[in-house]
Structure formats: structure tokens, C-alpha cells
Design an enzyme around this catalytic site. Structure first.
Site, short mmCIF file in Angstrom:
data_model
loop_
_atom_site.label_atom_id
_atom_site.label_comp_id
_atom_site.label_asym_id
_atom_site.label_seq_id
_atom_site.Cartn_x
_atom_site.Cartn_y
_atom_site.Cartn_z
N SER A 11 0.82 -1.22 0.00
CA SER A 11 0.00 0.00 0.00
C SER A 11 0.84 1.25 0.00
O SER A 11 0.55 2.21 -0.72
CB SER A 11 -0.93 -0.01 1.22
OG SER A 11 -1.84 -1.08 1.14
N ALA A 12 1.91 1.28 0.80
CA ALA A 12 2.77 2.47 0.87
C ALA A 12 3.81 2.47 -0.24
O ALA A 12 4.08 3.51 -0.86
CB ALA A 12 3.44 2.55 2.23
N GLU A 32 9.91 -5.96 -4.46
CA GLU A 32 8.80 -6.71 -3.88
C GLU A 32 9.16 -8.20 -3.83
O GLU A 32 9.65 -8.76 -4.81
CB GLU A 32 7.53 -6.50 -4.71
CG GLU A 32 6.38 -7.45 -4.42
CD GLU A 32 5.95 -7.46 -2.97
OE1 GLU A 32 5.66 -8.55 -2.45
OE2 GLU A 32 5.91 -6.37 -2.35
N ALA A 33 8.92 -8.82 -2.68
CA ALA A 33 9.26 -10.24 -2.51
C ALA A 33 8.37 -11.14 -3.35
O ALA A 33 8.80 -12.19 -3.82
CB ALA A 33 9.15 -10.64 -1.04
N HIS A 456 -5.24 -5.40 10.94
CA HIS A 456 -4.89 -3.98 11.02
C HIS A 456 -3.63 -3.75 11.86
O HIS A 456 -3.59 -2.85 12.70
CB HIS A 456 -6.06 -3.17 11.60
CG HIS A 456 -7.28 -3.20 10.77
ND1 HIS A 456 -8.54 -2.88 11.25
CD2 HIS A 456 -7.45 -3.53 9.46
CE1 HIS A 456 -9.44 -3.02 10.27
NE2 HIS A 456 -8.80 -3.41 9.18
#
Length: 526
Positions: A11-12, A32-33, A456
Site C-alpha cells: 500500500s505504501a 517486492e518479494a 490492522h
């Protein structure tokens, strides 16, 4: 060699990659993994549950949770471009004004962050004081509108709660449909919103399938990262900054693997200590969540989504059950009238929630319950060993503070009251998961047996503890953290929209651009 290396395409990270690469003179690498976001189950909203425990999921579990009968609780996180925004419930909620003001971090009040929410947003309702248009992130109405969701809202109102058609407007209290991060009935993840439109930029490199193992720190400064992909070890250099955007579990893990963390733990694991920072991985927070489940005989749950007529409806109109985000409806409640803001968030799911989301529904059902929005309990993320591929040791400590259990108990009683209303009578024929009675003892026993994560996680690299107010890691130059882990205190709602707004602001901090003043919010909403 790049100017900026961003670790984590969630998201970030997607926001940062898009915003920082707007400058053609800057070279940006996003690492990104997981793989690219090509799975159809990402983009068809109702397909998200099929992604759990697949190659697109980090597939974490908590350690034994003392307040939940020592159960280990499943903690899915997206391991794919878009991160958890590629597998989440797509609810667009910002939280409460008081959340941000309570952080007491310069530049991070609600009024100061609102312009970044608006800059990100493209709300199909149009612009207003509280909503923006023209931003990358589509915010749309729910296109499923399951009859059980209608009934849940009607029951909540009959139980005495207010109606609310905009949880991001002037008031948070009340019940209604959630707005969603969807565009034309399809998921609008951060990858779809921010990366897809700029995928051809020559100064933006996207490396997928690379799991970063540590940040390289030389002379007190972050100069790159090392990791592994299928063809061997990878070293990626950063001339200006390394930015960790790996989430509330992986960002503190990476800091510790890089020698930034509690010295006693790092020394015991044989990791050279770069910065003795005992607060890395501490302050972990999550919203504990319970689900009441009722089975019934009406063939209207999401179990029907695969029927030919609904497949055709989605293909032609991008609506119907396949467009469902799952938790379609809900609301915000104050368990005590004297509270300054809601402390419970309700969600209603038009399908059976089974086995922490991992089980297959055995019949048509409705599931609904609430999160405790302002938990006082704190957990931690620590290392399980020095191997970078080992999963971190995560303990949320749900209900460690009595106040959280008391709020959840109030929430169960409010949910049972909603369940008794006539609007829900057709859908509450057979209780499947409810407390034995409404006594404190029975409700609390049931909560400890059944509580789940709300997905969350936040707070494990908090501003004021691990980073400064510009998200720079204390004690290390050229290194920032930008994700939900920097929240000093968890916001009162779903965390995806706030994480995107944090990244929008962080992009300006990194670029040295003056922050958007609160007055800009009004202009952006028009």
C-alpha cells in the site's frame, strides 16, 4: 545504483514509487518479494478469500496469544504487488480526527493529513469538503448490496443506532454501506491505482520475486539492500535513501536483521549491532475482532457467487455477488455515551466466516461483529532467528489490558441486540457461533475462544520511538520507514487508506517539498 530503493511493493511502497519517480531525474527501484499482481482472484473482489495461504500471502500466524486461550491466530499479509491492498476487504475508512491529533507528532494532525487523503482520492460521489476527485485511488459505492447487508443496516437502525452514509464525513457514528477501493466494480489496489499508470517510466525499476534480507549500513548510513531471488543473491545500491515499506511485521524484522534493534537480542543471535534500539518491534497494535455467525435457509449468501447468472452479471456489469468486498456494511458505535469518539466498528459479512477465514462455509449464513477500535494492549514483533527467511515471532497480546476485553464485551451485547431485530429474523435461524448467554463470564469465555485479527497491524516502528516525525530511523542516516508501522497509535478504522495517505505525505518529505497546507484541502475537493 538508484537514488531511492523502496523495500515492499504494498500500500505504501506503490505510492512512493509512483510519486518519487515523477521527477525524471531521479532513479527509483521498487523491490517486492512476491510476484506481479496478475492473479484474477486479486482483481475480482469476491476472489480475495482464495488467496489466503497461497504464494501471494506471507502466511503468518501469531505466537500463542495468552488472552485468547493460547491460540495461534492466522495473520494473512499480501506478498504481491499491491501488498495487502491486493487481498484485503477494500473498505475505505480514514478513522477519526482525534486519532491523528492524539499522535502529537508535528505535521501529522488530522487537518495536516487531510490534504493527502484528498490528493490520493478519486471519489465517484464527486468532490466535497471531505472528498477529493482526480487522484489515483478510486473510491466507489458497493455494487453487490446483498439483501443481508440491507437487513443488517435496517436492524442496527431499529436497535437505536443512527444511519450514516459517509463514515469519512463530518460524523463517524452510525451504520450504512462502506465505500470501497474499487473502480468499475474491480479491486483498486495500490498497485492498480499508482503503479499501473506509470509502469513504463524509464526511471522506475520494479523488481519482483526479490526478498530483501537486510539493509546495508556503512559508516552509519544506509547505502542499499541485499536479498535473494531465484538466480541468486542481489545487491541494490541507493545513493540517497533506502525506504522500508514492508509493513508492521516485516519492517521491524528487516531493521533487526540489519542490526537496528535491541542489542541483547541481536547479540544473542550473532547479528552485529549497528544501533541499539530496544523499541524496534515494540508497540505492536491490532483491532481484536469477534464474529457472530448465524446460518439460514435463504440462498442469498456469497456461496451463490459462482452461479452462471452471477458470473454473467459480473462479466457484463461488474456488479452482483462477485463484486462483493465481503464486509459490505457496518458502522461505528460508542460503547459508553461519554466517550469522545466511537470505540467499536461493526462489519457484516454476507457469508459464513469459518475457521478464521480459512474454512469453507458449510451453509448459507450471515456473520457480523465488531473491532475494538482503541486497544490499549500492546504486542511485539521479534526475530525467531538470524535466518532472514525465518518468519518473525509475532505476539499481539489481545486482551492483555482489561479495558479491551470490556469494550469487546459491550460490542457483543450490541451485536446480539442487532441480531434480535425483526429485519434480521430471516437470516438468524440457527446460531452457529454465539456466546452461551449474555453474562460477562460467557461472553468473555466466547471472546477468548473465537477472537480473530482485523488485519490492522500497526505501530511497531512508531514515530517518536523508532523514527522521527519525518519517518527517518533514529540513529541511522539515509533510512526511513513508511507504512502502518509508523503509527504511534492505531487509528479508529481500517488501515489501508491511512497508510496510503501516510505514503503520500512521506513522498513530499523525501522530496523536500513543502507540506500541503490544510487550506489546500478545500481546493482539492472541487
Amino acid at each position: 545504483m538508484y537514488d531511492y530503493v523502496i523495500v515492499g511493493g504494498g500500500s505504501a511502497g506503490c505510492v512512493l514509487a509512483a510519486r518519487l519517480s515523477e521527477d525524471p531525474d531521479v532513479e527509483v527501484c521498487l523491490v517486492e518479494a512476491g510476484p506481479a499482481d496478475t492473479s484474477p482472484n486479486i482483481h475480482v473482489p469476491a476472489g480475495a478469500a482464495k488467496l489466503f495461504r497461497t504464494q501471494l500471502d506471507w502466511d503468518y500466524d501469531s505466537h500463542q496469544e495468552p488472552g485468547c486461550e493460547n491460540r495461534r491466530i492466522y495473520l494473512p499479509r499480501g506478498r504481491v504487488l499491491g501488498g495487502t491492498s491486493s487481498i484485503n476487504g477494500m473498505i475505505y475508512v480514514r478513522g477519526n480526527r482525534l486519532d491523528y491529533d492524539s499522535w502529537r507528532q508535528p505535521g501529522w494532525s488530522y487537518d495536516e493529513l487531510l490534504p493527502y487523503f484528498l490528493r490520493a482520492e478519486d471519489n465517484e460521489r464527486g468532490g466535497s469538503e471531505f472528498h477529493g476527485t482526480g487522484g489515483p485511488l478510486a473510491v466507489s459505492e458497493n455494487r453487490s448490496r446483498n439483501p443481508m447487508s440491507d437487513a443488517f443496516i435496517a436492524a442496527a437502525i431499529a436497535a437505536g443506532h443512527a444511519a450514516n452514509d459517509d463514515f469519512n464525513g463530518p460524523d463517524q457514528d452510525g451504520f450504512g454501506y462502506y465505500q470501497l477501493t474499487q473502480r468499475d466494480g474491480m479491486r483498486c489496489s495500490s498497485a492498480a491505482a499508482y503503479l499501473a499508470p506509470v509502469i513504463g517510466r524509464p526511471n522506475l525499476t520494479i523488481e519482483t520475486g526479490v526478498q530483501v534480507h537486510r539493509v546495508v549500513i556503512e559508516g552509519g548510513r544506509a547505502t542499499g539492500v541485499t536479498g535473494w531471488r531465484a538466480d541468486g543473491e542481489v545487491m541494490i545500491r541507493a545513493a540517497r535513501e533506502v525506504v522500508l515499506a514492508a509493513g508492521a511485521y516485516n519492517s521491524p524484522q528487516l531493521l533487526m536483521l540489519s542490526g537496528i534493534g535491541p542489542a541483547d537480542l541481536l547479540t544473542a543471535l550473532g547479528i552485529p549491532v549497528v544501533v541499539d534500539q530496544p523499541l524496534v518491534g515494540q508497540n505492536l497494535q491490532d483491532h481484536p475482532q469477534f464474529w457472530l455467525v448465524y446460518a439460514h435457509s435463504r440462498p442469498v449468501s456469497l456461496l451463490v457467487a459462482g452461479e452462471q447468472r452471477y458470473q454473467q452479471q459480473f462479466a457484463e456489469q461488474h456488479s452482483g455477488p462477485l463484486s462483493s468486498n465481503g464486509p459490505e456494511a457496518g458502522g461505528f458505535v460508542r460503547s459508553r455515551p461519554e466517550l469522545p469518539a466511537p470505540d467499536l466498528q461493526f462489519v457484516s459479512l454476507p457469508v459464513m466466516f469459518a475457521d478464521g477465514g480459512l474454512g469453507f462455509p458449510s451453509s448459507h449464513a450471515i456473520s457480523f461483529g465488531a473491532y475494538v477500535l482503541q486497544p490499549r494492549s500492546r504486542g511485539s514483533v521479534t526475530l525467531a532467528g538470524d535466518d532472514p527467511t525465518a518468519k518473525p515471532r509475532i505476539t499481539h497480546n489481545y486482551y492483555a489490558d482489561e479495558a479491551d476485553l470490556r469494550a469487546a464485551t459491550d460490542g457483543v451485547r450490541a451485536a446480539l441486540d442487532i441480531a434480535r431485530q425483526s429485519a434480521l429474523a430471516p437470516y438468524t435461524e440457527r446460531p452457529m457461533s454465539v456466546p452461551a448467554s449474555e453474562s460477562d463470564t460467557d461472553i468473555r469465555d466466547w471472546l477468548r475462544r473465537t477472537t480473530q485479527t482485523s488485519y490492522h497491524a500497526a505501530g511497531s516502528c512508531a514515530m517518536g520511538l523508532v523514527t522521527d516525525s519525518e519517518l527517518r530511523v533514529l540513529g541511522a542516516d539515509g533510512l526511513r520507514v513508511v507504512d502502518s508501522s509508523v503509527m504511534p497509535r492505531l487509528i479508529s478504522g481500517n488501515t489501508n487508506a491511512p497508510t496510503i495517505a501516510i505514503a503520500e505525505k512521506a513522498a513530499d518529505l523525501i522530496r523536500g517539498v513543502a507540506p500541503l497546507p490544510p487550506a489546500v484541502a478545500a481546493a482539492m475537493s472541487n
